[in-house]
Scaffold this motif. Structure first.
Motif, PDB file in Angstrom:
ATOM      1  N   PHE A   1      75.348  80.094 -38.885  1.00 28.60           N
ATOM      2  CA  PHE A   1      75.499  81.725 -38.144  1.00 28.60           C
ATOM      3  C   PHE A   1      76.145  81.396 -36.875  1.00 28.60           C
ATOM      4  CE2 PHE A   1      71.770  82.229 -40.989  1.00 28.60           C
ATOM      5  CZ  PHE A   1      71.681  83.384 -40.872  1.00 28.60           C
ATOM      6  N   SER A   2      77.197  81.937 -36.379  1.00 25.78           N
ATOM      7  CA  SER A   2      77.937  81.864 -35.037  1.00 25.78           C
ATOM      8  C   SER A   2      78.072  83.097 -34.523  1.00 25.78           C
ATOM      9  CB  SER A   2      78.943  81.223 -34.996  1.00 25.78           C
ATOM     10  OG  SER A   2      79.990  81.408 -35.842  1.00 25.78           O
ATOM     11  N   PHE A   3      77.811  83.288 -33.424  1.00 28.62           N
ATOM     12  CA  PHE A   3      78.091  84.667 -32.669  1.00 28.62           C
ATOM     13  C   PHE A   3      79.358  84.735 -32.196  1.00 28.62           C
ATOM     14  CE2 PHE A   3      77.507  87.545 -28.712  1.00 28.62           C
ATOM     15  CZ  PHE A   3      76.750  88.471 -29.454  1.00 28.62           C
ATOM     16  N   GLU A   4      79.930  86.011 -32.246  1.00 27.71           N
ATOM     17  CA  GLU A   4      81.253  86.673 -31.914  1.00 27.71           C
ATOM     18  C   GLU A   4      81.082  87.474 -30.777  1.00 27.71           C
ATOM     19  OE1 GLU A   4      84.384  85.840 -33.684  1.00 27.71           O
ATOM     20  OE2 GLU A   4      83.038  84.287 -34.431  1.00 27.71           O
ATOM     21  N   PRO A   5      81.096  87.028 -29.451  1.00 26.61           N
ATOM     22  CA  PRO A   5      80.958  87.858 -28.334  1.00 26.61           C
ATOM     23  C   PRO A   5      81.773  89.175 -28.061  1.00 26.61           C
ATOM     24  CG  PRO A   5      81.765  85.720 -27.708  1.00 26.61           C
ATOM     25  CD  PRO A   5      81.793  85.769 -29.169  1.00 26.61           C
ATOM     26  N   LYS A   6      83.058  89.077 -28.689  1.00 28.86           N
ATOM     27  CA  LYS A   6      84.008  89.988 -28.655  1.00 28.86           C
ATOM     28  C   LYS A   6      83.505  91.381 -29.007  1.00 28.86           C
ATOM     29  CE  LYS A   6      88.913  91.010 -28.913  1.00 28.86           C
ATOM     30  NZ  LYS A   6      90.205  90.750 -29.184  1.00 28.86           N
ATOM     31  N   ASN A   7      83.081  91.386 -30.380  1.00 30.96           N
ATOM     32  CA  ASN A   7      82.554  92.581 -30.988  1.00 30.96           C
ATOM     33  C   ASN A   7      81.244  92.507 -31.422  1.00 30.96           C
ATOM     34  OD1 ASN A   7      82.451  90.354 -32.957  1.00 30.96           O
ATOM     35  ND2 ASN A   7      84.090  91.252 -34.275  1.00 30.96           N
ATOM     36  N   LYS A   8      80.298  91.390 -30.605  1.00 28.82           N
ATOM     37  CA  LYS A   8      78.864  91.528 -30.743  1.00 28.82           C
ATOM     38  C   LYS A   8      78.358  91.428 -32.075  1.00 28.82           C
ATOM     39  CE  LYS A   8      78.154  93.505 -26.048  1.00 28.82           C
ATOM     40  NZ  LYS A   8      78.192  92.012 -25.507  1.00 28.82           N
ATOM     41  N   THR A   9      79.043  90.736 -33.024  1.00 29.43           N
ATOM     42  CA  THR A   9      78.585  90.513 -34.471  1.00 29.43           C
ATOM     43  C   THR A   9      78.228  88.892 -34.620  1.00 29.43           C
ATOM     44  OG1 THR A   9      80.896  90.015 -35.042  1.00 29.43           O
ATOM     45  CG2 THR A   9      79.566  92.484 -35.211  1.00 29.43           C
ATOM     46  N   ILE A  10      77.586  88.720 -35.766  1.00 33.54           N
ATOM     47  CA  ILE A  10      77.263  87.464 -36.228  1.00 33.54           C
ATOM     48  C   ILE A  10      78.032  86.931 -37.413  1.00 33.54           C
ATOM     49  CG2 ILE A  10      75.426  85.653 -36.757  1.00 33.54           C
ATOM     50  CD1 ILE A  10      73.486  87.557 -35.430  1.00 33.54           C
ATOM     51  N   LEU A  11      78.841  86.094 -37.220  1.00 34.58           N
ATOM     52  CA  LEU A  11      79.513  85.494 -38.468  1.00 34.58           C
ATOM     53  C   LEU A  11      78.701  84.706 -39.206  1.00 34.58           C
ATOM     54  CD1 LEU A  11      82.430  85.129 -39.912  1.00 34.58           C
ATOM     55  CD2 LEU A  11      82.979  83.405 -38.336  1.00 34.58           C
TER      56      LEU A  11
ATOM     57  N   GLY B   1      76.157  81.234 -27.427  1.00 28.02           N
ATOM     58  CA  GLY B   1      77.143  80.353 -27.795  1.00 28.02           C
ATOM     59  C   GLY B   1      76.973  79.189 -28.637  1.00 28.02           C
ATOM     60  N   ASN B   2      75.386  79.091 -29.002  1.00 35.16           N
ATOM     61  CA  ASN B   2      75.192  77.969 -29.984  1.00 35.16           C
ATOM     62  C   ASN B   2      75.100  78.608 -31.347  1.00 35.16           C
ATOM     63  OD1 ASN B   2      74.163  76.124 -27.633  1.00 35.16           O
ATOM     64  ND2 ASN B   2      73.254  77.905 -27.210  1.00 35.16           N
ATOM     65  N   ASP B   3      75.197  77.623 -32.288  1.00 34.57           N
ATOM     66  CA  ASP B   3      74.811  77.880 -33.927  1.00 34.57           C
ATOM     67  C   ASP B   3      73.514  77.925 -34.400  1.00 34.57           C
ATOM     68  OD1 ASP B   3      77.637  78.175 -33.679  1.00 34.57           O
ATOM     69  OD2 ASP B   3      78.065  76.148 -34.820  1.00 34.57           O
ATOM     70  N   PHE B   4      73.337  78.812 -35.106  1.00 36.30           N
ATOM     71  CA  PHE B   4      71.950  78.675 -36.184  1.00 36.30           C
ATOM     72  C   PHE B   4      72.085  78.425 -37.351  1.00 36.30           C
ATOM     73  CE2 PHE B   4      68.606  80.501 -38.598  1.00 36.30           C
ATOM     74  CZ  PHE B   4      67.432  80.395 -37.862  1.00 36.30           C
ATOM     75  N   ILE B   5      71.400  77.400 -37.989  1.00 32.43           N
ATOM     76  CA  ILE B   5      71.611  76.759 -39.344  1.00 32.43           C
ATOM     77  C   ILE B   5      70.100  77.153 -40.140  1.00 32.43           C
ATOM     78  CG2 ILE B   5      71.798  74.709 -40.537  1.00 32.43           C
ATOM     79  CD1 ILE B   5      74.148  75.333 -38.609  1.00 32.43           C
ATOM     80  N   PHE B   6      70.539  77.587 -41.483  1.00 33.18           N
ATOM     81  CA  PHE B   6      69.422  77.680 -42.318  1.00 33.18           C
ATOM     82  C   PHE B   6      69.835  76.735 -43.566  1.00 33.18           C
ATOM     83  CE2 PHE B   6      67.740  79.313 -46.229  1.00 33.18           C
ATOM     84  CZ  PHE B   6      66.462  79.370 -46.077  1.00 33.18           C
TER      85      PHE B   6
END
Length: 208
Positions: free
Chosen positions: A145-155, A44-49
């Protein structure tokens, strides 16, 4: 390790100069750092580049920054707190807080492309490398980057910025996907400033 100190400091970020970036990225991928960031993203955290520059006119004066923005509502297992501390010790380049960007001189005479799309979570490391390569010949890049748990994808939201429209379009082409859901925006001049202010706060630009 004090559990609360992580949330007070906002995350764990890694920084390297462009001269060290290939070696550093290899070290990052071959250690536990990449899988650790991937776990925290799914928690539930965000990844930054970010490719961040000291002088937007100088292509050879920049750093890469990437890491995790911790969200207070996320759940982290105790075992990962120990790994978190180990990473901090093994990577002297690690810093606790996102250093932010200077926005005053970024937007004058520049162009910006924003691409927003989703990827399967299994493509995290592949997409990170693609973004890293796409950022090499432009002045500034920021990916959220943020995780979408419902469909298990990364936005992912990619913000690319540069003076050279041709180089910007080449970078954009590397990241473009054959996906009808992908959203793309083009900005120039003073339109870019509100987006950079959002980046300072590590927020999505929310352009519609």
């Amino acid at each position: 390790m004090d559990y609360t100190s992580i949330f007070e400091k906002n995350g764990l970020f890694f920084k390297c100069s462009h001269l060290e970036s290939d070696i550093f990225l290899s070290k990052f991928k071959n250690s536990d750092a990449l899988s650790f960031c991937k776990y925290l993203l799914e928690a539930g955290n965000d990844f930054i580049f970010e490719k961040t520059i000291f002088d937007i006119n100088n292509y050879w004066d920049y750093n890469f920054i990437f890491g995790i923005k911790i969200k207070p509502e996320s759940k982290i297992k105790a075992q990962f707190l120990l790994q978190y501390k180990k990473l901090k010790e093994n990577f002297p380049e690690a810093i606790w807080q996102y250093p932010g960007i200077e926005v005053q001189n970024y937007y004058s005479g520049t162009f910006s492309s924003i691409l927003r799309y989703e990827i399967p979570k299994e493509e995290f490391s592949t997409e990170l490398l693609k973004i890293y390569n796409a950022s090499r010949n432009i002045n500034f890049a920021h990916a959220h980057f943020s995780f979408e748990p419902k469909n298990k994808t990364i936005l992912i939201e990619n913000i690319l910025l540069g003076y050279d429209l041709y180089e910007l379009k080449l970078a954009e082409k590397l990241l473009r996907r054959n996906d009808e859901k992908q959203k793309q925006f083009f900005l120039q001049g003073n339109e870019i400033m509100p987006v950079l202010e959002k980046i300072q706060k590590l927020e999505f630009s929310s352009i519609e």
